[in-house]
Design a protein around this motif. Sequence first.
Motif, PDB file in Angstrom:
ATOM      1  N   THR A 155       0.655  -1.191   0.140  1.00 41.35           N
ATOM      2  CA  THR A 155      -0.092  -0.087  -0.042  1.00 41.35           C
ATOM      3  C   THR A 155       0.904   1.166  -0.001  1.00 41.35           C
ATOM      4  O   THR A 155       1.711   1.566   0.709  1.00 41.35           O
ATOM      5  CB  THR A 155      -0.953  -0.016   1.224  1.00 41.35           C
ATOM      6  OG1 THR A 155      -1.738  -0.760   1.179  1.00 41.35           O
ATOM      7  CG2 THR A 155      -1.902   1.278   1.151  1.00 41.35           C
ATOM      8  N   VAL A 156       0.793   2.094  -0.890  1.00 37.81           N
ATOM      9  CA  VAL A 156       1.662   3.317  -1.255  1.00 37.81           C
ATOM     10  C   VAL A 156       0.541   4.545  -0.801  1.00 37.81           C
ATOM     11  O   VAL A 156      -0.595   4.574  -1.097  1.00 37.81           O
ATOM     12  CB  VAL A 156       2.031   3.451  -2.468  1.00 37.81           C
ATOM     13  CG1 VAL A 156       2.800   4.909  -2.579  1.00 37.81           C
ATOM     14  CG2 VAL A 156       2.959   2.315  -2.781  1.00 37.81           C
ATOM     15  N   ARG A 157       1.405   5.384   0.051  1.00 41.41           N
ATOM     16  CA  ARG A 157       0.459   6.755   0.150  1.00 41.41           C
ATOM     17  C   ARG A 157       1.416   7.512   0.100  1.00 41.41           C
ATOM     18  O   ARG A 157       2.556   8.034   0.477  1.00 41.41           O
ATOM     19  CB  ARG A 157       0.083   6.863   1.676  1.00 41.41           C
ATOM     20  CG  ARG A 157      -1.052   6.147   2.146  1.00 41.41           C
ATOM     21  CD  ARG A 157      -1.501   6.048   3.636  1.00 41.41           C
ATOM     22  NE  ARG A 157      -2.739   5.391   3.685  1.00 41.41           N
ATOM     23  CZ  ARG A 157      -2.860   3.864   4.298  1.00 41.41           C
ATOM     24  NH1 ARG A 157      -1.695   3.600   4.306  1.00 41.41           N
ATOM     25  NH2 ARG A 157      -3.959   3.192   4.437  1.00 41.41           N
ATOM     26  N   ALA A 173       1.560  -4.574 -14.780  1.00 41.65           N
ATOM     27  CA  ALA A 173       1.205  -5.223 -13.876  1.00 41.65           C
ATOM     28  C   ALA A 173      -0.285  -4.937 -13.745  1.00 41.65           C
ATOM     29  O   ALA A 173      -0.998  -4.015 -14.217  1.00 41.65           O
ATOM     30  CB  ALA A 173       1.585  -5.157 -12.607  1.00 41.65           C
ATOM     31  N   GLU A 174      -0.889  -5.970 -13.139  1.00 43.57           N
ATOM     32  CA  GLU A 174      -2.564  -5.671 -12.847  1.00 43.57           C
ATOM     33  C   GLU A 174      -2.680  -4.570 -11.821  1.00 43.57           C
ATOM     34  O   GLU A 174      -2.239  -4.467 -11.052  1.00 43.57           O
ATOM     35  CB  GLU A 174      -3.114  -7.024 -12.191  1.00 43.57           C
ATOM     36  CG  GLU A 174      -4.575  -6.931 -11.983  1.00 43.57           C
ATOM     37  CD  GLU A 174      -5.171  -8.244 -11.480  1.00 43.57           C
ATOM     38  OE1 GLU A 174      -6.189  -8.136 -10.906  1.00 43.57           O
ATOM     39  OE2 GLU A 174      -4.348  -9.316 -11.404  1.00 43.57           O
ATOM     40  N   GLN A 175      -3.781  -3.649 -12.483  1.00 54.57           N
ATOM     41  CA  GLN A 175      -4.038  -2.741 -11.546  1.00 54.57           C
ATOM     42  C   GLN A 175      -4.616  -2.757 -10.211  1.00 54.57           C
ATOM     43  O   GLN A 175      -5.323  -3.726  -9.987  1.00 54.57           O
ATOM     44  CB  GLN A 175      -5.056  -1.630 -12.317  1.00 54.57           C
ATOM     45  CG  GLN A 175      -4.463  -1.155 -13.661  1.00 54.57           C
ATOM     46  CD  GLN A 175      -3.135  -0.642 -13.653  1.00 54.57           C
ATOM     47  OE1 GLN A 175      -3.012   0.495 -12.930  1.00 54.57           O
ATOM     48  NE2 GLN A 175      -2.032  -1.126 -14.197  1.00 54.57           N
ATOM     49  N   GLY A 176      -4.446  -1.988  -9.118  1.00 54.91           N
ATOM     50  CA  GLY A 176      -5.197  -2.139  -7.889  1.00 54.91           C
ATOM     51  C   GLY A 176      -6.077  -0.976  -7.642  1.00 54.91           C
ATOM     52  O   GLY A 176      -6.889  -0.662  -8.727  1.00 54.91           O
ATOM     53  N   THR A 177      -6.279  -0.562  -6.533  1.00 55.16           N
ATOM     54  CA  THR A 177      -7.558   0.499  -6.231  1.00 55.16           C
ATOM     55  C   THR A 177      -6.984   1.610  -5.801  1.00 55.16           C
ATOM     56  O   THR A 177      -5.846   1.828  -4.934  1.00 55.16           O
ATOM     57  CB  THR A 177      -8.441   0.022  -5.093  1.00 55.16           C
ATOM     58  OG1 THR A 177      -7.740  -0.308  -4.107  1.00 55.16           O
ATOM     59  CG2 THR A 177      -9.220  -1.269  -5.691  1.00 55.16           C
ATOM     60  N   ALA A 178      -7.265   2.999  -6.191  1.00 54.44           N
ATOM     61  CA  ALA A 178      -6.628   4.445  -5.922  1.00 54.44           C
ATOM     62  C   ALA A 178      -7.956   5.153  -4.932  1.00 54.44           C
ATOM     63  O   ALA A 178      -9.062   4.964  -5.488  1.00 54.44           O
ATOM     64  CB  ALA A 178      -6.117   4.991  -7.197  1.00 54.44           C
ATOM     65  N   VAL A 184      -4.166  13.094  -0.252  1.00 56.59           N
ATOM     66  CA  VAL A 184      -3.623  11.835   0.128  1.00 56.59           C
ATOM     67  C   VAL A 184      -3.899  10.861  -0.789  1.00 56.59           C
ATOM     68  O   VAL A 184      -5.051  10.402  -0.927  1.00 56.59           O
ATOM     69  CB  VAL A 184      -3.728  11.526   1.376  1.00 56.59           C
ATOM     70  CG1 VAL A 184      -2.977  10.276   1.667  1.00 56.59           C
ATOM     71  CG2 VAL A 184      -3.425  12.436   2.385  1.00 56.59           C
ATOM     72  N   LEU A 185      -2.980  10.483  -1.940  1.00 53.23           N
ATOM     73  CA  LEU A 185      -3.206   9.378  -2.709  1.00 53.23           C
ATOM     74  C   LEU A 185      -2.909   8.004  -1.896  1.00 53.23           C
ATOM     75  O   LEU A 185      -1.725   8.016  -1.442  1.00 53.23           O
ATOM     76  CB  LEU A 185      -2.333   9.539  -3.938  1.00 53.23           C
ATOM     77  CG  LEU A 185      -2.227   8.252  -4.788  1.00 53.23           C
ATOM     78  CD1 LEU A 185      -3.532   7.954  -5.529  1.00 53.23           C
ATOM     79  CD2 LEU A 185      -0.982   8.475  -5.860  1.00 53.23           C
ATOM     80  N   THR A 186      -3.865   7.147  -1.936  1.00 49.22           N
ATOM     81  CA  THR A 186      -3.677   5.803  -1.435  1.00 49.22           C
ATOM     82  C   THR A 186      -3.948   4.818  -2.528  1.00 49.22           C
ATOM     83  O   THR A 186      -5.192   4.782  -2.910  1.00 49.22           O
ATOM     84  CB  THR A 186      -4.798   5.604  -0.255  1.00 49.22           C
ATOM     85  OG1 THR A 186      -4.389   6.627   0.977  1.00 49.22           O
ATOM     86  CG2 THR A 186      -4.290   4.395   0.483  1.00 49.22           C
ATOM     87  N   TYR A 187      -2.819   4.121  -2.651  1.00 48.64           N
ATOM     88  CA  TYR A 187      -3.160   3.022  -3.909  1.00 48.64           C
ATOM     89  C   TYR A 187      -2.585   1.695  -3.184  1.00 48.64           C
ATOM     90  O   TYR A 187      -1.499   1.533  -2.456  1.00 48.64           O
ATOM     91  CB  TYR A 187      -2.081   3.344  -4.870  1.00 48.64           C
ATOM     92  CG  TYR A 187      -2.335   2.527  -6.262  1.00 48.64           C
ATOM     93  CD1 TYR A 187      -3.033   3.368  -7.173  1.00 48.64           C
ATOM     94  CD2 TYR A 187      -2.124   1.262  -6.324  1.00 48.64           C
ATOM     95  CE1 TYR A 187      -3.255   2.769  -8.436  1.00 48.64           C
ATOM     96  CE2 TYR A 187      -2.136   0.593  -7.669  1.00 48.64           C
ATOM     97  CZ  TYR A 187      -2.882   1.234  -8.441  1.00 48.64           C
ATOM     98  OH  TYR A 187      -3.301   0.497  -9.713  1.00 48.64           O
ATOM     99  N   ARG A 188      -3.655   0.514  -3.106  1.00 53.82           N
ATOM    100  CA  ARG A 188      -3.583  -0.610  -2.773  1.00 53.82           C
ATOM    101  C   ARG A 188      -3.155  -1.477  -3.896  1.00 53.82           C
ATOM    102  O   ARG A 188      -3.933  -1.492  -5.082  1.00 53.82           O
ATOM    103  CB  ARG A 188      -4.715  -1.109  -2.198  1.00 53.82           C
ATOM    104  CG  ARG A 188      -4.694  -0.179  -0.775  1.00 53.82           C
ATOM    105  CD  ARG A 188      -6.031  -0.845  -0.043  1.00 53.82           C
ATOM    106  NE  ARG A 188      -6.096  -0.041   1.344  1.00 53.82           N
ATOM    107  CZ  ARG A 188      -6.644   0.933   1.521  1.00 53.82           C
ATOM    108  NH1 ARG A 188      -7.265   1.814   0.650  1.00 53.82           N
ATOM    109  NH2 ARG A 188      -6.500   1.528   2.680  1.00 53.82           N
ATOM    110  N   SER A 189      -2.314  -2.517  -3.818  1.00 56.18           N
ATOM    111  CA  SER A 189      -2.014  -3.442  -5.078  1.00 56.18           C
ATOM    112  C   SER A 189      -3.091  -4.361  -5.436  1.00 56.18           C
ATOM    113  O   SER A 189      -3.759  -4.707  -4.636  1.00 56.18           O
ATOM    114  CB  SER A 189      -0.656  -4.324  -4.490  1.00 56.18           C
ATOM    115  OG  SER A 189      -0.939  -4.980  -3.448  1.00 56.18           O
TER     116      SER A 189
END
Length: 226
Positions: A155-157, A173-178, A184-189
């Motif tokens: 998880t990237v923030r 790669a397969e996309q996650g959820t943003a 704050v940008l929160t991106y989960r794999s």
Amino acid sequence: MSGTRRVRRSPGAAIASSPWIVVSIGVIVMVVLLVIALGAARGRRPYADVPAPDPTMSLPGLPPPATTSGAAPTSAAPAAPGLSPRSTVLPSRPTRTPSGAIGGSGRPLPPPSASPPPPPASPVTGRYAVVSTFDGGFIGEVRMVNAAASPRGWTVRVTFSRGRLVTSWVESAEQGTADFTDGVLTYRSGVDVQPGASVTLRFHFEGTGTTRPAGCTVDGSACSGL
């Protein structure tokens, strides 16, 4: 005899010549007074016949005040007959003993438990970099490497004090959820990173005024390259 004159006696002289009349009158007066006194005495009731009040008599429904040794008696409110008075004394509340103080058994209380240790650092690490810049915006990235012996998610923030997020994506790669909320940008794999492999997250920002974020983390650990 015509020449003889009779002399009249006055009543006082007659009484004086006969003293027994005075004595008789006095006796009669005394007898009358004695009869009157006896009649008046019979009509009255002597004070000795009146029953004295019972010193132990108490009003109904008024219990005697209770006293405790060493304390001054307190007045209690009267209660109606047949009803028990309610206590006006509030129950005592338990008091807290501060840490380190002596307890009821005389032994010192144990110190409070230490805070739990912080969780170990994530094996997935990230490095922040700027890919390109242009008027009003830029494209940045966070490249992640999995140093664990098993696949791991991440998880990237990324935080900017101002500006807006145009888009974000994962390279090859397969996309996650943003989610972008309050800068704050929160991106989960979408898929886990294999052991020893790497993956890159890219994002397009505009209006930030700077390419250096206020914060960048991967699984809670700070990104390098800032």
